[in-house]
Design an enzyme around this catalytic site. Structure first.
Site, short mmCIF file in Angstrom:
data_model
loop_
_atom_site.label_atom_id
_atom_site.label_comp_id
_atom_site.label_asym_id
_atom_site.label_seq_id
_atom_site.Cartn_x
_atom_site.Cartn_y
_atom_site.Cartn_z
N GLY B 89 -119.95 -26.12 -8.53
CA GLY B 89 -120.21 -26.03 -7.10
C GLY B 89 -121.64 -25.55 -6.95
N SER B 122 -120.30 -27.25 -15.14
CA SER B 122 -121.45 -27.31 -14.23
C SER B 122 -121.94 -25.88 -13.88
CB SER B 122 -121.07 -28.14 -13.00
OG SER B 122 -122.18 -28.46 -12.23
N ALA B 123 -121.79 -25.42 -12.65
CA ALA B 123 -122.22 -24.06 -12.30
C ALA B 123 -121.52 -23.02 -13.17
CB ALA B 123 -121.95 -23.79 -10.83
N HIS B 159 -125.65 -31.61 -15.96
CA HIS B 159 -126.00 -32.87 -15.25
C HIS B 159 -127.41 -33.32 -15.64
CE1 HIS B 159 -122.66 -32.47 -12.23
NE2 HIS B 159 -122.92 -31.19 -12.27
N GLU B 195 -124.33 -35.79 -18.23
CA GLU B 195 -122.94 -35.92 -17.79
C GLU B 195 -122.14 -36.62 -18.88
OE1 GLU B 195 -122.90 -37.66 -13.88
OE2 GLU B 195 -123.76 -35.85 -13.00
CA LIG Z 1 -123.82 -27.86 -8.42
#
Ligand SMILES: [Ca+2]
Ligand SMILES: [Ca+2]
Lengths: 240, 240
Positions: B89, B122-123, B159, B195
């Site tokens: 997020g 991700s985060a 990413h 990714e």
């Molecule tokens: Ca993000």
């Protein structure tokens, strides 16, 4: 309110040279009375090289450029400035350096009270707004706050980019990122300035300039497109 | 050193469902002994909806999910956790919430000393590293520091995206952003996880998993590509 601002989305448009796409706006913005522009190169690592680039371009427009990092006392350099230009690069590095050099309050005073014209490009546009919360840059250094110079009471997202329907990349689109900002309480409007766009602020009047539309994001409302030439003065009083 | 980490670049790969692309790695990572996974949904605004998404997916893999925000005492929830998953997020919102809820030190202790398996996406991968200096996210809130949980001594860029030679957009490429980070003093290596990539850390061994190469950026050195299966254990001792 003597404020005069030229807030540019990007310094270089694809296929043209440094500040070429907005050079006529720069000339009419600084005008004939300004002879010397104080350049703030804090957003890039090599301040001398960056100042040389700005100096060479401004010379073709009839202005001398002083690098703020060349001054013995940067606050004194702001006090004496006829005009200010803060260039792009990394917004976090730029804001941290502005605070490290104690020039944030002095720049605000000179622009808001003395009417010294302020031009910003990219990161230099981010720091002119209420905060750097809507920069696109990587947080490579930790500034003491995200609050910025606050020459306008809203946020700008420079280099605004529309979603690419063909992308297979799953990172957030720019619009999703700004929507996440507006999920936070009491967040002001965000003006998405596409590359080629500029915002001219004169006192309490704001006008969109340049070659592309801009997209305005306001918390809890649908986003709105504005054509070049639009009067965006309402943003100066009604930021929410 | 009991540390066990599964650090995922992205939760959703284009064309497939939430965590589908790495579900076999998730199953073998948490294994048969873990029955319940503590999910940290702080990176998204709607924590209930996010926890439901994670719960539904983990159920298909045989695990129950508890949302940390559902617990009366989040620190106590970490103390009792059999496994931890921090979802993606906004990295700034996530790190600020981790500090606001006082769970940073407790997560570090549980993972490093007690061997509780930690999965991040991700985060959630950014906050597992030394700092969030190389997140791609917008700084929508101001955390007390960019220092993160520090389960590994280097940075990850999730990413990770190669430069697009056809782009007319003039914002910095990902590589330029990481290069700007390495212009700052004493900055650790940055592993660019495209990714589809994952990093598995078991004690002092790190292995690249997934379907794509990863690119390693080290200050003052040329960047290096690594194939899936590569041993990256050197990053755990030699981060600079
Ligand atoms: Ca993000
Ligand atoms: Ca920039």
């Amino acid at each position: 309110m003597k404020r005069r601002l030229l807030l540019v989305s990007n310094s270089t448009l694809h296929g043209s040279g440094y500040l070429d796409h907005c050079q006529q706006h720069i000339s009419s913005f600084f005008g004939k009375n300004v002879k010397r522009v104080l350049f703030v190169p804090y957003a890039l690592h090599d301040r001398d090289a960056y100042t040389k680039t700005a100096r060479n371009k401004f010379k073709t427009l009839g202005y001398e450029v002083d690098g703020i990092h060349e001054a013995a006392d940067p606050v004194e350099a702001v006090r004496k400035a006829e005009g200010i230009f803060i260039g792009g690069g990394n917004t976090f590095r730029l804001l941290k350096s502005l605070y490290d050099n104690n020039v944030v309050a002095e720049i605000r005073k000179r622009v808001m009270e003395d009417g010294v014209p302020y031009m910003g490009s990219s990161a230099g546009t981010n720091v002119a707004t209420i905060s750097i919360n809507t920069t696109n840059d990587m947080p490579i250094v930790f500034p003491p706050t995200f609050s910025a110079i606050g020459l306008v009471p809203f946020n700008i997202n420079p280099h605004y980019l529309d979603p690419d329907p063909n992308s297979r990349h799953m990172g957030e689109t720019r619009e999703q990122r700004i929507t996440q900002y507006h999920e936070e309480p009491d967040t002001p409007s965000v003006l998405g300035l596409r590359e080629g766009s500029l915002l001219l602020v004169e006192g309490n009047k704001a006008t969109l300039l340049g070659s592309t539309k801009a997209r305005l994001f306001t918390s809890g409302k649908p986003s709105v497109e504005y054509d070049p030439g639009s009067d965006l003065s309402f943003l100066l009083s009604d930021a929410r």
